[in-house]
Design an enzyme around this catalytic site. Structure first.
Site, PDB file in Angstrom:
ATOM      1  N   PHE A 184      -2.019  -3.544 -16.913  1.00 61.09           N
ATOM      2  CA  PHE A 184      -1.477  -3.799 -18.252  1.00 61.09           C
ATOM      3  C   PHE A 184      -1.369  -2.477 -19.021  1.00 61.09           C
ATOM      4  CE2 PHE A 184      -6.125  -4.513 -18.543  1.00 61.09           C
ATOM      5  CZ  PHE A 184      -6.432  -3.517 -19.446  1.00 61.09           C
TER       6      PHE A 184
ATOM      7  N   SER B 169     -13.283   0.325 -21.720  1.00 66.53           N
ATOM      8  CA  SER B 169     -12.906   0.131 -20.322  1.00 66.53           C
ATOM      9  C   SER B 169     -11.797  -0.889 -20.174  1.00 66.53           C
ATOM     10  CB  SER B 169     -14.121  -0.296 -19.503  1.00 66.53           C
ATOM     11  OG  SER B 169     -14.216  -1.702 -19.512  1.00 66.53           O
ATOM     12  N   LYS B 170     -11.214  -0.867 -18.984  1.00 68.20           N
ATOM     13  CA  LYS B 170     -10.100  -1.749 -18.684  1.00 68.20           C
ATOM     14  C   LYS B 170     -10.478  -3.208 -18.819  1.00 68.20           C
ATOM     15  CE  LYS B 170      -7.100   1.046 -16.106  1.00 68.20           C
ATOM     16  NZ  LYS B 170      -5.802   1.060 -15.606  1.00 68.20           N
ATOM     17  N   ARG B 171     -11.752  -3.470 -18.624  1.00 74.71           N
ATOM     18  CA  ARG B 171     -12.172  -4.868 -18.637  1.00 74.71           C
ATOM     19  C   ARG B 171     -12.233  -5.451 -20.048  1.00 74.71           C
ATOM     20  NH1 ARG B 171     -16.911  -3.607 -16.186  1.00 74.71           N
ATOM     21  NH2 ARG B 171     -15.935  -1.697 -15.452  1.00 74.71           N
ATOM     22  N   GLN B 172     -12.227  -4.574 -21.046  1.00 75.15           N
ATOM     23  CA  GLN B 172     -12.316  -5.108 -22.407  1.00 75.15           C
ATOM     24  C   GLN B 172     -10.961  -5.583 -22.902  1.00 75.15           C
ATOM     25  OE1 GLN B 172     -14.494  -1.771 -23.407  1.00 75.15           O
ATOM     26  NE2 GLN B 172     -16.056  -2.931 -24.497  1.00 75.15           N
TER      27      GLN B 172
END
Ligand code: GLU
Ligand code: ZN
Length: 481
Positions: free
Chosen positions: A30, A266-269
């Site tokens: 994304f 981070s990307k996970r947030q």
């Protein structure tokens, strides 16, 4: 004296190198808010100098490649008004702008670098490298390539080149590699801790380290503004520039974006994803304003400024080395500020787009009070997503006995105001008296009149949206029968 309109002061302007900046995102998922942050600084610096802002797609990591991710990057840039001058979708004189379309170029420069003694072929098998890694791990040594293929003979190399190989960077031993960051100054690295990284993989694709240098050079990039996470790769890049004898761009490493708990964004947030901001109803102007403040301080200490003002005032040399935390509360506040700057027409359009397909709210847009509702909500909203809650009460709760009693009192007091006295000042006075004489809190009054805990400004709504009859009718209904 001028010749064909040419004069000395123009000579000065012409000889000055055109500023060229770039972002080099990888289409691996994304669109990340960090990419927008980088784009903002690079875009602003190019605009400030009437230079060019380039978007180069670094898509050589085929394992992490995500179909459609490139399109999303451009969608994000458009949303933020960060229009590029050159990119895969906007031809310029330095293309192609997608690295996967430049493989021949890297091949040529890789060979040149080997010839110059800055790189070498490595024929090590996967098995050997795995073995090496295992051994180094057991011996608690840093895991890095052991320069096994550095000193192969010419014949050996010739013979093996028919097979599988990679090209590796030759990092000198026992040297200090000094790199220059324009914000931090010189930083020294011990060359023994830097690996002979792969520059060209066995499939012919370059790695980031190699492609980034070749492309920044060939695309005549003058200023590289990129994230601090690339500082550790910087000595490798510096070596490559120096082996080729190429002039380096100026480098500025921007501070990392951090969460309030100091961890990396981070990307996970959720809020790492640009789409999240759109879904929450943040405005691009507010986000840009917020991002600019993360790397830079306005010379007058201002918190609110537009992209144009940023371009006008920004100086790359003023980028900070440490960013304040990524504070979403501050972003919300700024977003409210920007919402209030919008004209009614513009805000209405934004809201209509934002709530497209939402049946409940489409009804509200058809109400004859819509302009007024928007204007009232504008004074309260921090995000577009709050509009709905302000104008529609979603979960109505029952009135308590006490609240029904208050309804009755309110009905009696407010009925005393006839239609011509139904004005903001009179209502305010009536409610104040109730508060003072009967000890009823404004909070309770607000709930009893509106049926909700919070929302649009009360008195304006009573006068301008609902009107006397509507309010009295509701209060009567809620009174004990
Ligand atoms: N492809 C790298 C990235 O994804 C570019 C880093 C750089 O700007 O050098 O961020
Ligand atoms: Zn090898």
């Amino acid at each position: 004296m001028s010749f064909f309109g040419y004069n000395a002061s123009m000579a000065k302007a012409i000889s000055r190198e055109t500023v060229r900046t770039r972002i080099a995102p990888s289409p691996t998922g994304f669109p990340h808010i960090g990419t927008v942050y980088q784009a903002l600084f690079n875009f602003a610096w190019a605009r400030r100098n009437r230079g060019n802002f380039i978007v180069r797609i670094e898509d050589t990591d085929r394992e992490r490649f995500v179909e459609g991710a490139e399109g999303k990057i451009f969608e994000a840039l458009d949303f933020f008004f960060l229009r590029e001058d050159e990119s895969p979708r906007k031809r310029g004189g330095y293309g192609p702008y997608r690295q996967s379309e430049r493989l021949k170029i890297y091949q040529k420069y890789a060979e040149e670098l080997v010839e110059k003694g800055g790189a070498y072929y490595c024929f090590c098998t996967k098995e050997r490298l795995e073995e090496l890694r295992k051994k180094q791990t057991e011996e608690k040594k840093p895991t890095m390539y052991d320069k096994h293929c550095l000193n192969l003979s010419k014949e050996e190399i010739k013979e093996k080149l028919g097979g599988v190989y990679v090209v590796r960077l030759k990092v000198p031993e026992n040297k200090t590699i000094s790199v220059k960051d324009e914000i931090r100054g010189f930083i020294n690295f011990d060359s023994n801790l830097i690996e002979d990284s792969v520059l060209v993989k066995s499939d012919g694709f370059p790695t980031y380290h190699f492609a980034v240098v070749v492309d920044d050079y060939l695309m005549k990039i003058t200023h590289v503004l990129r994230g601090e996470e690339w500082l550790s790769s910087f000595p490798k890049h510096t070596l490559i520039y120096d082996y080729f004898g190429w002039k380096k761009p100026l480098f500025y490493h921007t501070p990392l974006l951090r969460n309030p708990d100091k961890s990396k964004l981070s990307k996970r947030q959720g809020h790492a994803n640009v789409d999240w901001y759109k879904e929450e109803g943040f405005l691009p102007e507010a986000i840009l304003n917020f991002l600019a403040l993360l790397g830079w301080t306005h010379p007058e200490g201002k918190d609110e400024f537009s992209l144009y003002e940023f371009i006008d005032k920004f100086d790359v040399g003023e980028i900070r080395t440490v960013a304040p935390i990524f504070d979403l509360t501050k972003l919300e506040w700024l977003n409210g500020v920007w919402i209030r700057k919008y004209s009614l027409e513009k805000l209405k359009e934004l809201l209509q787009n934002f709530y497209k397909g939402d049946k409940e709210i489409e009804e509200v847009f058809e109400s004859k009070h819509i302009d007024l509702l928007i204007r009232l909500a504008q004074s309260r909203m921090k995000k577009l997503s709050e509009f709905k809650g302000l104008v529609i009460s979603s979960k109505e709760r029952e009135y308590t006995k006490e609240e029904m009693e208050i309804s009755k009192i309110l009905f009696e007091k407010l009925s005393a105001l006839d239609i011509k006295d139904w004005r903001e000042d009179n209502i305010l006075e009536t409610l104040r008296n109730l508060k003072n004489e009967n000890g009823i809190s404004m909070k309770a009054i607000y709930f009893v009149i509106t049926g909700r805990e919070q929302g649009l400004p009360l008195i304006e709504t009573m006068v301008r949206v609902e009107g006397r009859d509507e309010i009295l009718k509701k209060l009567k209904e809620k009174s004990p029968q």
